[in-house]
Design a protein around this motif. Structure first.
Motif: not given
Lengths: 483, 207
Positions: A208-221, A225-230, A13-21
């Protein structure tokens, strides 16, 4: 469902939530980028359209302002007002343009009744705008780079990833290079300038390429999720641990009861045999003595045997006493936080507290006593159980449980007060006797054991009436000597 | 003082002191006692024909008193069994009575209680043995009757008068009278009441 299954389910469930997010965040960012790009492109289009319209107006004005005085040349002053207009040529009525391109443009201008472009040279960033008139016609040389109002430009020209250019008949002029990297997607804007006289097409492109994706936000999310999961797993683990602890406690109590039951059954048999023989012998002896004449010899023998059996019974009791001798707790004393021990005991009894709607008032104090941790917890547990059983006999509104800790005279003191029915005056002195109980089916060993344990640790357990109603138990244990 | 014909009590308990004490006590009222330390030995050797009772301890090594009781009942032993136990639960008591125990007593047992129980058991045993003997007697005598005499007996038990019997069997009342006299003689009955009491159960099919 087992805990391990739970763990797996939560992880999936955590992986799914993280991916969808992450996908949602990426799409949001993507549409933000697109909106910003389109806004910028529209601004660019508007700015350039305004400039071309301005050129039209300048040319029209020149025609209208043609002075009768041929010596005055207003067109000569135009470049000083409009820097992008490099120069303006005038064709007198009587003369012709030296350049065929200008001639054809003038024809077009005359025909369309508006200015027309000639000699479009995007390679050098130049084009000419020709305005035909009845008298003198004019041709303006315009610098493409100069016509961009950079002060109003919506993007940082050098660093923006957007590439902006003008296109005209297969020629193109780059206004902004765009630090484009290769991308997975492309935003595209293409629109002709508003002035019909200068039908250039504004083109804006952004990769628009990979560098434009909000990696930090995604990593944060993902981390969130991982923290909530834990946290969820930890909660689950804690709950499981607690269930286990409760189970163990219950089992421990059952096991103790079983052991006691076995002990009692064994003791009953061991004592019953000599008592049976003793009774039979004495009663036989009495009957023999009642006979006429009394059978003295047999009676004497019977009495002898009775005495032997009494001794045998005494031996059984002695052996039993040695078996159940008090556990030696004095050797295992260590500093224990009274507060923590109370917390632990309350925690274990929390379901019971909730069931009885009892909210214990705990007057906490950092008191450290010398005790054997398990024995201390057993005493506190027993006192609390007793209090709860007493409280169960009074209405919910009158149930009060007060725990207080103090340190005085080298002793750590814990008092447990309840507002139950209290202890009858005739019961109070016998409260700590083994096998003394007021409860149906009680063994009468709880308080007796607690007192033994307290005494074994160099402390004491006492009971008193609690005013206006209820019982108060006081446990005293030696304080940890300060260094 | 213990004559060989006085009732014999079998006492089975693995504890010597208990055995000796109880034996002495039971002996004081004139009952003979035979003690057994081992239930298996008792089962193999005791005199099943003697008049008396059996006192059985529940808790014994090897085999429980209740198992011995079951075995005795299965074998058709008719001596009443008194169960002794040190730990008398309701469940144990129920099982003992269900298995056919005559009495269930808790250790340490009071002398009067035990002796009363024993006396009652012995009396019950004597009575049941007598009843059995009477039954055997009656059956033997009944077997000596002729066919016609059995018919007459059946009608007497059914409450018919001589006249009615004669009519039913199509014989004269005088003949009925003769059969009747023979019946009383062969069955050794002193009165009509005694005759009916003893033999009514044997009459198979009164007409």
């Amino acid at each position: 469902m087992t805990f391990r299954h739970n763990q797996l389910a939560v992880a999936i469930a955590g992986v799914v939530v993280a991916a969808v997010g992450c996908v949602v965040i990426a799409r949001l960012e993507f549409s933000n980028l697109r909106a910003a790009f389109e806004t910028d492109a529209r601004i660019v289009h508007r700015l350039l359209s305004q400039r071309t319209a301005q050129h039209d107006a300048v040319m029209a004005m020149l025609v209208l302002l043609q002075p009768d005085n041929h010596a005055a040349h207003p067109e000569q002053r135009i470049p000083s007002v409009y820097p992008q207009i490099l120069n303006v040529q005038q064709r007198k009525v009587e003369s012709t343009w030296p350049d065929a391109a200008l001639r054809s443009a003038e024809d077009e201008s005359r025909h369309n009744r508006r200015a027309a472009v000639a000699s479009v040279d995007f390679a050098n960033g130049r084009y000419q705008l020709v305005q035909a008139a009845i008298l003198n016609s004019y041709a303006a040389q315009i610098d493409l780079r100069g016509m961009v109002p950079w002060e109003e430009w919506p993007m940082p020209r050098e660093t923006s990833p957007v590439r902006v250019l003008l296109q005209y008949n297969g020629q193109q002029f780059v206004l902004q290079p765009g630090h484009g990297h290769r991308g997975w997607w492309q935003f595209d804007f293409r629109k002709r300038l508003a002035a019909d006289s200068q039908p250039f097409v504004v083109v804006a492109v952004r990769n628009v390429g990979g560098a434009d994706l909000p990696w930090i936000k995604m990593l944060g999310w993902t981390l969130l999720t991982a923290a909530a999961l834990a946290a969820l797993l930890a909660l689950e683990r804690q709950r499981a641990k607690r269930r286990r602890a409760e189970e163990l406690l219950r089992l421990g109590q059952v096991a103790r009861l079983n052991t006691l039951g076995e002990l009692a059954a064994g003791m009953a048999h061991e004592l019953n045999q000599p008592l049976t023989a003793l009774l039979a012998n004495t009663q036989a002896a009495r009957r023999l003595l009642d006979d006429d004449p009394p059978e003295l010899d047999t009676a004497r023998e019977a009495m002898q045997r009775a005495a032997e059996q009494a001794r045998r019974a005494a031996d059984v009791v002695g052996r039993l006493r040695r078996i159940v001798e008090r556990p030696d707790v004095a050797g295992q004393l260590q500093p224990v936080s009274l507060e923590a021990a109370v917390g632990n005991a309350l925690y274990l009894l929390e379901p019971e507290l909730q069931r009885l709607a009892v909210k214990p008032a705990v007057n906490s104090a950092a008191v450290s006593v010398l005790a054997e941790p398990v024995a201390l917890e057993q005493i506190i547990h027993n006192l609390l159980i007793n209090a709860l059983q007493a409280l169960a006999q009074v209405p919910v509104g009158e149930r009060k449980l007060i725990l207080a800790m103090t340190a005085a005279n080298h002793k750590g003191v814990l008092t447990v007060r309840d507002s139950g029915p209290g202890i009858a005056a005739d019961v109070l002195p016998r409260l700590f006797e083994p096998f003394f109980t007021t409860r149906e089916g009680g063994l009468g060993l709880g308080l007796s054991l607690c007192e033994s344990l307290a005494a074994g640790m160099g402390g004491a357990l006492t009971a008193a009436a609690h005013m206006p109603r209820g019982a108060a138990f006081t446990l005293q244990l030696p304080l940890v000597p300060s260094a | 003082m213990n004559s060989p014909l006085s009732p014999l009590i079998h006492l089975i308990d693995d504890d010597t002191a208990v055995r000796d004490g109880l034996a002495l006590l039971i002996g004081t009222v004139g009952l003979r006692v035979q003690t057994w330390a081992n239930p298996q030995e008792f089962m193999a050797q005791f005199d099943r024909d003697s008049i008396g009772a059996i006192v059985l301890d529940v808790r014994m090594p090897g085999i429980s008193g209740l198992a011995v009781l079951d075995q005795l009942i299965t074998e058709g032993v008719d001596q009443p069994v008194i169960i002794l136990t040190g730990h008398g639960t309701v469940e144990l008591c129920r099982r003992a009575f269900k298995s056919g125990a005559a009495e269930f007593l808790e250790k340490p047992v009071d002398d009067q209680q035990l002796l009363d129980a024993l006396q009652a058991a012995v009396q019950q045993h004597v009575r049941s043995r007598e009843r059995n003997r009477d039954d055997r007697d009656a059956r033997q005598r009944y077997a000596q009757l002729s066919e016609r005499e059995r018919e007459v007996l059946g009608l007497i038990v059914a409450g018919l008068t001589n006249k009615e019997i004669g009519r039913a069997l199509d014989v004269s009342p005088r003949t009925v009278e003769t059969h009747r006299a023979n019946l009383f003689a062969k069955l050794d009955a002193k009165s009509l009441a005694q005759l009916i009491l003893r033999y009514a159960a044997l009459v198979e099919d009164p007409v």
